[in-house]
Write a protein that holds these residues in place. Structure first.
Motif, PDB file in Angstrom:
ATOM      1  N   UNK A 136       9.578 -50.046  58.785  1.00 30.99           N
ATOM      2  CA  UNK A 136      10.554 -50.575  59.745  1.00 30.99           C
ATOM      3  C   UNK A 136      11.974 -50.570  59.193  1.00 30.99           C
ATOM      4  N   UNK A 137      12.299 -49.626  58.357  1.00 20.24           N
ATOM      5  CA  UNK A 137      13.647 -49.541  57.788  1.00 20.24           C
ATOM      6  C   UNK A 137      14.683 -49.321  58.880  1.00 20.24           C
ATOM      7  N   UNK A 138      15.922 -49.693  58.583  1.00 19.60           N
ATOM      8  CA  UNK A 138      17.021 -49.509  59.519  1.00 19.60           C
ATOM      9  C   UNK A 138      17.219 -48.018  59.805  1.00 19.60           C
ATOM     10  N   UNK A 139      17.204 -47.660  61.078  1.00 21.84           N
ATOM     11  CA  UNK A 139      17.261 -46.246  61.452  1.00 21.84           C
ATOM     12  C   UNK A 139      18.596 -45.612  61.094  1.00 21.84           C
ATOM     13  N   UNK A 140      19.688 -46.342  61.261  1.00 18.41           N
ATOM     14  CA  UNK A 140      20.998 -45.771  60.954  1.00 18.41           C
ATOM     15  C   UNK A 140      21.136 -45.487  59.462  1.00 18.41           C
ATOM     16  N   UNK A 141      20.672 -46.414  58.627  1.00 16.61           N
ATOM     17  CA  UNK A 141      20.724 -46.179  57.186  1.00 16.61           C
ATOM     18  C   UNK A 141      19.787 -45.033  56.795  1.00 16.61           C
ATOM     19  N   UNK A 142      18.632 -44.969  57.445  1.00 17.70           N
ATOM     20  CA  UNK A 142      17.677 -43.908  57.124  1.00 17.70           C
ATOM     21  C   UNK A 142      18.231 -42.528  57.451  1.00 17.70           C
ATOM     22  N   UNK A 143      19.125 -42.457  58.429  1.00 17.36           N
ATOM     23  CA  UNK A 143      19.719 -41.158  58.770  1.00 17.36           C
ATOM     24  C   UNK A 143      20.479 -40.568  57.588  1.00 17.36           C
ATOM     25  N   UNK A 144      20.993 -41.424  56.716  1.00 15.85           N
ATOM     26  CA  UNK A 144      21.715 -40.936  55.539  1.00 15.85           C
ATOM     27  C   UNK A 144      20.789 -40.289  54.508  1.00 15.85           C
ATOM     28  N   UNK A 145      19.485 -40.504  54.658  1.00 18.57           N
ATOM     29  CA  UNK A 145      18.533 -39.916  53.715  1.00 18.57           C
ATOM     30  C   UNK A 145      18.232 -38.456  54.043  1.00 18.57           C
ATOM     31  N   UNK A 146      18.418 -38.071  55.297  1.00 20.10           N
ATOM     32  CA  UNK A 146      18.029 -36.725  55.717  1.00 20.10           C
ATOM     33  C   UNK A 146      18.799 -35.643  54.958  1.00 20.10           C
ATOM     34  N   UNK A 147      20.141 -35.730  54.824  1.00 17.05           N
ATOM     35  CA  UNK A 147      20.832 -34.693  54.043  1.00 17.05           C
ATOM     36  C   UNK A 147      20.360 -34.623  52.592  1.00 17.05           C
ATOM     37  N   UNK A 148      20.001 -35.759  52.008  1.00 19.98           N
ATOM     38  CA  UNK A 148      19.503 -35.753  50.632  1.00 19.98           C
ATOM     39  C   UNK A 148      18.148 -35.054  50.563  1.00 19.98           C
ATOM     40  N   UNK A 149      17.300 -35.331  51.527  1.00 17.02           N
ATOM     41  CA  UNK A 149      15.997 -34.673  51.571  1.00 17.02           C
ATOM     42  C   UNK A 149      16.164 -33.163  51.737  1.00 17.02           C
ATOM     43  N   UNK A 150      17.109 -32.756  52.546  1.00 19.24           N
ATOM     44  CA  UNK A 150      17.367 -31.324  52.699  1.00 19.24           C
ATOM     45  C   UNK A 150      17.853 -30.718  51.379  1.00 19.24           C
ATOM     46  N   UNK A 151      18.655 -31.458  50.638  1.00 17.48           N
ATOM     47  CA  UNK A 151      19.081 -30.987  49.314  1.00 17.48           C
ATOM     48  C   UNK A 151      17.885 -30.813  48.387  1.00 17.48           C
ATOM     49  N   UNK A 152      16.956 -31.766  48.436  1.00 18.04           N
ATOM     50  CA  UNK A 152      15.777 -31.683  47.573  1.00 18.04           C
ATOM     51  C   UNK A 152      14.909 -30.479  47.941  1.00 18.04           C
ATOM     52  N   UNK A 153      14.857 -30.146  49.228  1.00 19.44           N
ATOM     53  CA  UNK A 153      14.158 -28.925  49.641  1.00 19.44           C
ATOM     54  C   UNK A 153      14.858 -27.707  49.049  1.00 19.44           C
ATOM     55  N   UNK A 154      16.179 -27.660  49.184  1.00 21.87           N
ATOM     56  CA  UNK A 154      16.940 -26.520  48.672  1.00 21.87           C
ATOM     57  C   UNK A 154      16.763 -26.357  47.159  1.00 21.87           C
ATOM     58  N   UNK A 155      16.600 -27.483  46.471  1.00 24.02           N
ATOM     59  CA  UNK A 155      16.433 -27.450  45.012  1.00 24.02           C
ATOM     60  C   UNK A 155      15.003 -27.121  44.590  1.00 24.02           C
ATOM     61  N   UNK A 156      14.090 -27.043  45.555  1.00 23.67           N
ATOM     62  CA  UNK A 156      12.704 -26.728  45.237  1.00 23.67           C
ATOM     63  C   UNK A 156      11.898 -27.898  44.722  1.00 23.67           C
ATOM     64  N   UNK A 157      12.442 -29.116  44.820  1.00 23.34           N
ATOM     65  CA  UNK A 157      11.726 -30.290  44.331  1.00 23.34           C
ATOM     66  C   UNK A 157      10.717 -30.801  45.349  1.00 23.34           C
ATOM     67  N   UNK A 158      10.980 -30.600  46.638  1.00 24.14           N
ATOM     68  CA  UNK A 158      10.022 -30.935  47.692  1.00 24.14           C
ATOM     69  C   UNK A 158       9.967 -29.756  48.663  1.00 24.14           C
ATOM     70  N   UNK A 159       8.873 -29.654  49.396  1.00 30.58           N
ATOM     71  CA  UNK A 159       8.733 -28.555  50.360  1.00 30.58           C
ATOM     72  C   UNK A 159       9.020 -29.018  51.788  1.00 30.58           C
ATOM     73  N   UNK A 160       8.583 -30.226  52.112  1.00 33.26           N
ATOM     74  CA  UNK A 160       8.818 -30.772  53.444  1.00 33.26           C
ATOM     75  C   UNK A 160       8.781 -32.287  53.326  1.00 33.26           C
ATOM     76  N   UNK A 161       9.109 -32.979  54.424  1.00 34.56           N
ATOM     77  CA  UNK A 161       9.213 -34.434  54.344  1.00 34.56           C
ATOM     78  C   UNK A 161       8.942 -35.069  55.702  1.00 34.56           C
ATOM     79  N   UNK A 162       8.852 -36.404  55.699  1.00 33.35           N
ATOM     80  CA  UNK A 162       8.633 -37.158  56.933  1.00 33.35           C
ATOM     81  C   UNK A 162       8.772 -38.634  56.656  1.00 33.35           C
ATOM     82  N   UNK A 163       8.552 -39.422  57.680  1.00 32.96           N
ATOM     83  CA  UNK A 163       8.648 -40.887  57.586  1.00 32.96           C
ATOM     84  C   UNK A 163       7.269 -41.462  57.849  1.00 32.96           C
TER      85      UNK A 163
END
Length: 324
Positions: A136-163
């Motif tokens: 139940x995390x704050x949705x607006x704050x969680x939106x700031x995590x998406x660009x970081x997750x995309x960076x982690x994909x680009x870096x090859x550290x993760x392949x995909x993600x979700x909540x």
């Protein structure tokens, strides 16, 4: 049986293996949130047996045993890492020395810190599926995590993600990210999630299902006589857990299970296998993640794949016997 993890294209077995119980004892404040003592050697045998039986998706979290489940999983999968898909989660700060969760953290900085800690514990160079573990995390704050997750994909550290959330509106925040492909949410035959299944279908996401056996209620391992130790999550159930009360299974949920027992066990299935078959019949996107602590549990759950989903007629019978 196979499934595809949404828009990622990653293919997995239709059954995964959950590892909450493999973390052993843990607490959040004074509340026990673990399954109690665990035999690491048996845990490793169970994981390896799952691989032998065709299970390719293994779901864990840094919170499970404050890192212990990740370590056990990483050790057990050594030698077959490239043959399996590893999913883990972040969002809780950990006191590993005292086995305590010490607060949630939804900051981008902690995300970057947590992913490297999980990589070390899992003894791997990438996480296949990375999931935010604050329902139940704050949705607006969680939106700031998406660009970081995309960076982690680009870096090859993760392949995909979700909540990992039961709220489609929150899941939608992550679904806007191009490499989001899953939602983990509760789903079982006494706790349906029609809105979330519809959301997954609309956004081409996989539905990863926690508590598919309602923490053991939807099996013959839990009966009216079963009791749970007070230092476990089922023995001293937190407010959000209605399936257990006073260290025992809540009788109203046992009655619901027993009302559909004959349907679930048709064709030679066990109750647990029938409960998993119900989930597969709900949607082609579902991947149930039953927790297992022993080889015997793994063998029973994996055996459900040979039977496949319940038929349309069996699903109608369940709906008639268990009205909403």
């Amino acid at each position: 049986m196979r499934r595809v993890l949404g828009r990622s294209g990653i293919e997995v077995s239709a059954l995964g293996m959950g590892t909450w119980a493999l973390g052993g004892p843990m607490w959040s404040g004074d509340q026990p949130v673990g399954y109690g003592s665990v035999d690491d050697a048996e845990s490793a045998r169970a994981i390896r047996r799952a691989v032998e039986l065709g299970v390719t998706l293994f779901d864990t979290a840094d919170a499970y045993g404050t890192g212990h489940a990740e370590e056990v999983l990483g050790h057990a999968l050594a030698g077959v890492r490239d043959d399996v898909v590893v999913a883990t989660k972040w969002g809780n700060r950990l006191d590993a020395e005292h086995r305590r969760l010490i607060g949630e953290d939804d900051s981008p900085g902690y995300l970057r810190e947590a992913v490297h800690a999980s990589l070390r514990r899992l003894a791997t160079d990438r996480i296949d599926v990375y999931q935010f573990h604050v329902n139940s995390a704050d949705a607006d704050r969680a939106a700031d995590l998406v660009p970081v997750l995309e960076e982690l994909v680009d870096q090859g550290l993760i392949r995909t993600y979700g909540w990992s959330t039961d709220d489609p509106a929150r899941a939608d925040v992550f679904a806007k990210g191009p490499h989001c492909s899953v939602v983990q949410h509760e789903l079982n035959l006494i706790s349906d999630a029609a809105d979330m299944l519809a959301f997954c279908a609309a956004h081409d996401l996989a539905s990863l299902n926690r508590s598919p056996l309602a923490m053991g209620l939807l099996s013959d391992r839990v009966t009216a006589q079963t009791t749970f130790a007070a230092d476990t999550v089922r023995g001293t159930a937190p407010a959000w857990l209605a399936w257990f009360r006073d260290g025992r299974p809540a009788p109203e949920f046992l009655r619901r299970r027993d009302a559909v027992r004959d349907v679930l066990t048709s064709g030679g299935r066990t109750v647990a296998q029938g409960a998993l078959a119900w989930i597969w019949a709900r949607s082609e996107r579902t991947v149930p993640l039953p927790g297992c602590r022993t080889v015997a549990q793994v063998e029973e759950n994996a055996g459900a794949m040979a039977f496949g989903p319940l038929t349309a007629a069996e699903m109608r019978q369940v709906a008639e016997l268990l009205p909403a």
